[in-house]
Design an enzyme around this catalytic site. Structure first.
Site, PDB file in Angstrom:
ATOM      1  N   LYS A 162      -0.782   4.121   1.215  1.00 30.59           N
ATOM      2  CA  LYS A 162      -1.979   4.420   2.008  1.00 30.59           C
ATOM      3  C   LYS A 162      -1.716   4.176   3.496  1.00 30.59           C
ATOM      4  CE  LYS A 162      -3.552  -0.235   0.962  1.00 30.59           C
ATOM      5  NZ  LYS A 162      -4.400  -1.044   0.069  1.00 30.59           N
ATOM      6  N   TYR A 180      -3.565  -5.658  35.581  1.00 29.71           N
ATOM      7  CA  TYR A 180      -5.020  -5.685  35.714  1.00 29.71           C
ATOM      8  C   TYR A 180      -5.534  -7.114  35.783  1.00 29.71           C
ATOM      9  CZ  TYR A 180      -5.201  -0.701  34.713  1.00 29.71           C
ATOM     10  OH  TYR A 180      -5.050   0.655  34.777  1.00 29.71           O
TER      11      TYR A 180
HETATM   12  C1  LIG Z   1      -3.464  -1.940  -0.504  1.00 27.19           C
HETATM   13  C2  LIG Z   1      -3.496  -2.237  -1.923  1.00 27.19           C
HETATM   14  C3  LIG Z   1      -2.384  -2.768  -2.563  1.00 27.19           C
HETATM   15  C4  LIG Z   1      -1.158  -3.239  -1.822  1.00 27.19           C
HETATM   16  O1  LIG Z   1      -1.404  -4.514  -1.315  1.00 27.19           O
HETATM   17  P1  LIG Z   1      -0.341  -5.352  -0.465  1.00 27.19           P
HETATM   18  O2  LIG Z   1      -1.015  -6.635  -0.205  1.00 27.19           O
HETATM   19  O3  LIG Z   1      -0.096  -4.566   0.778  1.00 27.19           O
HETATM   20  O4  LIG Z   1       0.885  -5.473  -1.288  1.00 27.19           O
HETATM   21  C5  LIG Z   1      -2.444  -2.904  -3.945  1.00 27.19           C
HETATM   22  N1  LIG Z   1      -3.554  -2.571  -4.633  1.00 27.19           N
HETATM   23  C6  LIG Z   1      -4.649  -2.086  -4.028  1.00 27.19           C
HETATM   24  C7  LIG Z   1      -5.840  -1.752  -4.844  1.00 27.19           C
HETATM   25  C8  LIG Z   1      -4.671  -1.924  -2.658  1.00 27.19           C
HETATM   26  O5  LIG Z   1      -5.784  -1.477  -2.063  1.00 27.19           O
END
Ligand SMILES: *Cc1c(COP(=O)(O)O)cnc(C)c1O
Length: 343
Positions: free
Chosen positions: A36, A246
């Protein structure tokens, strides 16, 4: 087009090695991969082929908008959409392209069943209270009608030694005994480090694939995957009393050699990452002076007297260290990498 003055270097060998290490740590379970948010900012087109070629055969995106980029590199049946179908159009799309939705509520189960159903995954909430059906909803007819491949839950505090881990594990086992399914999946990256009880059939690492270290147990096996480098734009010499950037938050107390570097908060180098941090050149530390601008930072280059425009500097991006040094989590450091770095 001239070459960019900013680059993200993704070490796909390290990525593949991290997947293999997490797959091995998963014991008899197979590791999948959370891809993702464009592989946590590192790019699906770069990362997914490396993961696939290493042997990964289960991928998780969050949004429906992320499906097409994944489909270019993996078969649809291996792609799971974590947010699930809120509307009929999403269910229809999943059925057309062949990806599997994660069903997260009775509403989503009905949407999926009404679209014609077929294989899907089911998320059961065992305590994170985000999305997922409640365990007591497992007996609902809409759930009974599902053809469940992965029966999943998600740990809230796997990166801590929390009593919640064991209680979520127990709740997950209880619900798994009530619902027909092909495979079980509970552990994210940190969950893998909790040991074989948490692994089940499929693990879902994300962060650790990309070089993050959510628990100390993973510090040894996990390699850094992403490096960021930025070029020097210009040098100047400050006189005592000259200020930088800045709001003039840094003032030189003596003549100081400085340089402007082509990296700013628009690239994900947020203002909170400036104070106390330094760019690196062959081991030399070049401290950041003043506020981070949108497109540049100014560094003290006393430790690199020959630094010249066009020279490349290493931006601190060893995730555990960079997170320790700022208020940002390792997840945020990755997912805020800016578009100019991703080309
Ligand atoms: C993002 C996600 C993961 C991965 O988690 P990490 O902590 O990055 O390893 C696994 N399962 C779900 C449902 C997620 O949303």
């Amino acid at each position: 087009m001239p070459p960019p003055s900013l680059r993200l270097v993704v070490d796909t060998d390290a990525l593949a090695a991290n997947w293999r290490a997490l797959d091995a740590l998963s014991g008899k379970a197979r590791a999948g991969a959370a891809i993702k948010a464009d592989c946590y900012g590192l790019g699906v087109a770069t990362c997914l082929p490396a993961l696939r070629d290493a042997g990964c055969a289960q991928f998780f995106v969050a949004h429906w908008s992320e499906v097409s980029a994944a489909l270019a590199h993996a078969p649809p049946a291996q792609i799971a959409v974590l947010h699930g179908p809120i509307a009929a159009a999403e269910a229809a799309y999943a059925r057309t392209v062949g990806v599997l939705p994660v069903i997260n509520s009775l509403h989503q189960a009905r949407v999926w069943n009404e679209a014609g159903g077929g294989a899907c995954h089911l998320m059961v909430d065992t305590g994170i209270n985000r999305i997922g059906i409640a365990p007591h909803e497992a007996g609902d007819p809409a759930i009974a009608a599902l053809e469940i491949d992965l029966l999943m839950s998600h740990l809230a505090s796997a990166d801590e030694d929390s009593a919640m881990n064991a209680s979520q594990l127990a709740a997950f086992r209880e619900v798994a005994a009530q619902l027909a399914h092909q495979r079980l999946s509970l552990a994210n990256s940190a969950g893998i480090a909790l040991g074989p009880d948490y692994a089940f059939d499929v693990t879902r690492p994300g962060l650790a694939l990309y070089g993050g270290v959510p628990r100390a147990e993973l510090a040894g096996p996990i390699r850094q995957v992403a490096r960021i480098e930025a070029a020097v734009i210009q040098r100047r010499r400050l006189a005592a009393g000259d200020s930088v950037g800045y709001n003039a938050t840094f003032t030189a107390t003596q003549p100081t050699e400085v340089a402007a570097v082509s990296l700013g908060y628009a690239d994900g180098f947020l203002r909170c990452r400036g104070p106390g941090a330094a760019m690196m050149l062959n081991g030399a530390h070049l401290p950041i002076l003043g506020k981070v601008s949108m497109d540049m930072v100014v560094i003290d280059c006393s430790a690199a007297p020959n630094l010249a425009p066009g020279d490349w500097l290493e931006v601190p991006f060893h995730l555990p260290d960079a997170a320790q040094q700022s208020v940002l989590s390792q997840y945020e450091l990755l997912t805020t990498i800016g578009a100019r770095l991703r080309r």
